[in-house]
Motif scaffolding. Structure first.
Motif, PDB file in Angstrom:
ATOM      1  N   ILE A  42       0.878  -1.155   0.000  1.00  0.00           N
ATOM      2  CA  ILE A  42       0.000   0.000   0.000  1.00  0.00           C
ATOM      3  C   ILE A  42       0.915   1.204   0.000  1.00  0.00           C
ATOM      4  N   ALA A  43       0.674   2.107  -0.929  1.00  0.00           N
ATOM      5  CA  ALA A  43       1.599   3.214  -1.085  1.00  0.00           C
ATOM      6  C   ALA A  43       1.696   4.057   0.172  1.00  0.00           C
ATOM      7  N   LYS A  44       2.933   4.367   0.560  1.00  0.00           N
ATOM      8  CA  LYS A  44       3.137   5.329   1.639  1.00  0.00           C
ATOM      9  C   LYS A  44       3.157   6.729   1.020  1.00  0.00           C
ATOM     10  N   ILE A  45       3.636   6.785  -0.198  1.00  0.00           N
ATOM     11  CA  ILE A  45       3.511   8.002  -0.997  1.00  0.00           C
ATOM     12  C   ILE A  45       3.350   7.520  -2.433  1.00  0.00           C
ATOM     13  N   ASN A  46       2.502   8.163  -3.205  1.00  0.00           N
ATOM     14  CA  ASN A  46       2.505   7.926  -4.640  1.00  0.00           C
ATOM     15  C   ASN A  46       2.247   9.251  -5.346  1.00  0.00           C
ATOM     16  N   GLY A  47       2.565   9.275  -6.616  1.00  0.00           N
ATOM     17  CA  GLY A  47       2.378  10.525  -7.330  1.00  0.00           C
ATOM     18  C   GLY A  47       2.549  10.346  -8.818  1.00  0.00           C
ATOM     19  N   ALA A  48       2.006  11.301  -9.559  1.00  0.00           N
ATOM     20  CA  ALA A  48       2.132  11.261 -11.011  1.00  0.00           C
ATOM     21  C   ALA A  48       2.451  12.656 -11.515  1.00  0.00           C
ATOM     22  N   ILE A  49       3.267  12.704 -12.552  1.00  0.00           N
ATOM     23  CA  ILE A  49       3.581  13.986 -13.192  1.00  0.00           C
ATOM     24  C   ILE A  49       3.293  13.870 -14.680  1.00  0.00           C
ATOM     25  N   LEU A  50       2.604  14.884 -15.188  1.00  0.00           N
ATOM     26  CA  LEU A  50       2.345  14.976 -16.628  1.00  0.00           C
ATOM     27  C   LEU A  50       2.897  16.318 -17.079  1.00  0.00           C
ATOM     28  N   VAL A  51       3.749  16.302 -18.087  1.00  0.00           N
ATOM     29  CA  VAL A  51       4.277  17.573 -18.585  1.00  0.00           C
ATOM     30  C   VAL A  51       4.039  17.689 -20.085  1.00  0.00           C
ATOM     31  N   LYS A  52       3.844  18.948 -20.526  1.00  0.00           N
ATOM     32  CA  LYS A  52       3.777  19.218 -21.956  1.00  0.00           C
ATOM     33  C   LYS A  52       5.058  19.944 -22.317  1.00  0.00           C
ATOM     34  N   MET A  53       5.817  19.406 -23.272  1.00  0.00           N
ATOM     35  CA  MET A  53       7.094  20.003 -23.636  1.00  0.00           C
ATOM     36  C   MET A  53       6.883  21.048 -24.739  1.00  0.00           C
ATOM     37  N   ASP A  54       7.818  21.996 -24.837  1.00  0.00           N
ATOM     38  CA  ASP A  54       7.715  22.977 -25.930  1.00  0.00           C
ATOM     39  C   ASP A  54       8.216  22.335 -27.233  1.00  0.00           C
ATOM     40  N   SER A  55       8.247  23.115 -28.307  1.00  0.00           N
ATOM     41  CA  SER A  55       8.550  22.526 -29.619  1.00  0.00           C
ATOM     42  C   SER A  55       9.981  21.979 -29.706  1.00  0.00           C
ATOM     43  N   THR A  56      10.881  22.494 -28.870  1.00  0.00           N
ATOM     44  CA  THR A  56      12.258  21.976 -28.900  1.00  0.00           C
ATOM     45  C   THR A  56      12.347  20.629 -28.167  1.00  0.00           C
ATOM     46  N   GLY A  57      11.350  20.365 -27.350  1.00  0.00           N
ATOM     47  CA  GLY A  57      11.347  19.113 -26.578  1.00  0.00           C
ATOM     48  C   GLY A  57      12.262  19.177 -25.364  1.00  0.00           C
ATOM     49  N   LYS A  58      12.818  20.360 -25.080  1.00  0.00           N
ATOM     50  CA  LYS A  58      13.761  20.463 -23.963  1.00  0.00           C
ATOM     51  C   LYS A  58      13.197  21.225 -22.774  1.00  0.00           C
ATOM     52  N   LYS A  59      12.175  22.038 -23.065  1.00  0.00           N
ATOM     53  CA  LYS A  59      11.651  22.889 -22.007  1.00  0.00           C
ATOM     54  C   LYS A  59      10.210  22.506 -21.672  1.00  0.00           C
ATOM     55  N   ILE A  60       9.885  22.562 -20.372  1.00  0.00           N
ATOM     56  CA  ILE A  60       8.529  22.209 -19.937  1.00  0.00           C
ATOM     57  C   ILE A  60       7.599  23.413 -20.124  1.00  0.00           C
ATOM     58  N   LYS A  61       6.531  23.173 -20.861  1.00  0.00           N
ATOM     59  CA  LYS A  61       5.587  24.256 -21.131  1.00  0.00           C
ATOM     60  C   LYS A  61       4.456  24.257 -20.098  1.00  0.00           C
ATOM     61  N   LYS A  62       3.939  23.050 -19.841  1.00  0.00           N
ATOM     62  CA  LYS A  62       2.877  22.932 -18.834  1.00  0.00           C
ATOM     63  C   LYS A  62       3.201  21.749 -17.933  1.00  0.00           C
ATOM     64  N   ALA A  63       2.775  21.837 -16.681  1.00  0.00           N
ATOM     65  CA  ALA A  63       3.041  20.727 -15.760  1.00  0.00           C
ATOM     66  C   ALA A  63       1.820  20.455 -14.892  1.00  0.00           C
ATOM     67  N   TYR A  64       1.538  19.182 -14.696  1.00  0.00           N
ATOM     68  CA  TYR A  64       0.420  18.755 -13.846  1.00  0.00           C
ATOM     69  C   TYR A  64       0.981  17.714 -12.884  1.00  0.00           C
ATOM     70  N   VAL A  65       0.865  17.987 -11.586  1.00  0.00           N
ATOM     71  CA  VAL A  65       1.453  17.087 -10.594  1.00  0.00           C
ATOM     72  C   VAL A  65       0.368  16.705  -9.580  1.00  0.00           C
ATOM     73  N   SER A  66       0.243  15.419  -9.324  1.00  0.00           N
ATOM     74  CA  SER A  66      -0.722  14.996  -8.299  1.00  0.00           C
ATOM     75  C   SER A  66      -0.053  14.022  -7.342  1.00  0.00           C
TER      76      SER A  66
END
Lengths: 151, 295
Positions: B193-217
């Motif tokens: 049973i998780a003591k901690i769990n989490g997920a991250i979703l990111v949208k990268m910019d057109s270069t693929g190197k920089k994070i444009k949007k981030a969603y963390v739960s």
């Protein structure tokens, strides 16, 4: 309630209580005592049986949920008086100590081999991750499963 | 004493008929990996159980042009092995593949994970990062769509009405510019049973190197999983680097401090969350970033 299902190749129609678990029916109504009750909450895997090809803990399945399903227990592994290769391998490799976890270990490994006849060691470990052996005989159990693959 | 009654609908229409007569002593049963244990523990031997497991139309994962529709009875094993979920939302695939054990994943369902509303439910953090919708049907046959936050109340309770059942989870098909990952820490790998769990979703910019949007739960830090603006703000606009990894760790620790300061689990979790951060970071961006820039 009326429960129609197949256990170890034989069709049954049984009258079960609404709150009976699959575990209760297999043990108490059909006398299949290989199905062990350990923790009663899906943690230890001692009550594992194969339901429609997948390993399940029979303590977390309501008996009526097995309607129309095909169940295999350790009693169904033996064919024409001869033990299954997996059972023989468990004996040969000394993969049985106190024996309480053994039926569950057998059914979890059997379910894996039915789906994937040539699993990696990682896949074997993942298949039996829900089965606890308190004698800690995991190494021999994994070896026994590997031996069957390698023939 | 009245005994338990189990109803076994085999279609959505039959389910609606059962839901029509639902009351406060009605329980919806899917995989049973939580409910059966809970009923026995609470000594519930009367009332009504509606067993959903015979409704085959709820056992499919369907692909549409913009969405994947996951039937309520789809098991964690099915999600773990589904190529479309792996392609469009790996965080959910990773979460389901880390639930319980093989036996539990073979029975436990996505709808059950949500409705059971445990603080550490593994599929909830990934679903919260995407704009997933939960589709329900009630005893009048009415269908509703809600955000996951409007379904999960937390601490084992949900906001569903007594005559309501989850029938589908709808997740957007995320394009190549999106990366997602799930991480979890427990006392052991399996059946944990998780003591901690989490997920991250990111949208990268057109270069693929920089994070444009981030969603963390994050889960298991309160009655239910929640989105962490602190961590999201720290990621947006940043380039993938070792520094970003440190920022991620520090912002997670800040979030843990805010969420559970004073609890006995606090000192452990603020330390342990770094391990989870590393797992997620490597799954998102590969291990190269952390290896190449070693001091």
């Amino acid at each position: 309630m009326k429960l129609e299902f197949t256990v170890n190749g034989q069709d049954y129609t049984l009258d079960v209580n609404p709150d009976d678990r699959l575990l209760d029916v297999l043990r108490d109504k059909l006398g299949l005592t290989s199905v062990k009750e350990g923790c009663s909450e899906g943690e230890c895997g001692a009550c594992t049986v194969i339901m429609d090809g997948a390993a399940v803990t029979s303590c977390t399945v309501l008996a009526i949920q097995a309607r129309g399903k095909e169940i295999i227990t350790v009693e169904g592994l033996e064919k024409n008086g001869e033990l299954d290769e997996l059972q023989k391998s468990f004996i040969k490799n000394g993969a049985v100590q106190c024996g309480f976890c053994t039926p569950g270990m057998l059914m979890s490994s059997k379910a894996l081999l039915m789906k994937n006849p040539n699993p990696t060691e990682e896949e074997i470990k993942r298949a039996i991750e829900g089965n606890l052996c308190r004698c800690t005989g995991y190494v021999k159990i994994i070896k026994a499963v590997k031996d069957v693959i390698e023939g | 004493m009245e005994s338990l009654v189990v109803e076994t609908p085999e279609s959505l229409d039959e389910l609606v008929e059962c839901l029509k007569r639902a009351d406060k002593n009605t329980y919806l049963l899917a995989g049973g990996t939580d409910l059966i244990i809970r009923m026995r523990r609470s000594k519930i031997y009367s009332g009504k159980v509606i067993d959903l497991s015979g409704i085959n139309e709820l056992k499919k994962i369907k692909e549409e042009s913009k969405y994947l529709r996951i039937g309520a009875l789809v098991t964690h094993s099915m999600i773990s092995e589904n190529d479309k979920i792996k392609e469009f939302f790996p965080a959910l695939m990773e979460a389901s593949s880390q639930v319980g054990s093989t036996q539990i994943r073979n029975r436990g369902t996505i709808a059950g994970n949500i409705a059971n509303s445990s603080p550490c439910a593994d599929t909830v953090p990934p679903l919260m990062t995407s704009s997933a919708k939960v589709r329900t049907i009630n005893g009048k046959g009415e269908i509703k769509e809600r955000d996951i936050d409007e379904v999960v109340k937390g601490s084992g309770f949900n906001y569903l009405q007594k005559d309501e059942a989850i029938i589908e989870i709808i997740i957007p098909k995320l394009g190549n510019e999106y990366l997602s990952a799930f991480g979890k820490l427990g006392s052991r790998t399996a059946v944990t049973i998780a003591k901690i769990n989490g997920a991250i979703l990111v949208k990268m910019d057109s270069t693929g190197k920089k994070i444009k949007k981030a969603y963390v739960s994050l889960g298991a830090l309160g009655p239910k999983a929640f989105r962490s603006k602190i961590v999201e703000d720290r990621l947006i606009g940043k380039e993938i680097s070792r520094q970003l990894f440190h920022d991620l760790c520090n912002s997670l620790i800040e979030q843990v401090d805010l969420a559970i300061k004073g609890r006995s689990s606090h000192p452990y979790k603020r330390e342990a969350i770094k391990g989870m951060a590393q797992d997620i970071f490597i799954r998102l961006f590969g291990s190269g970033v952390l290896e190449n820039e070693k001091k």
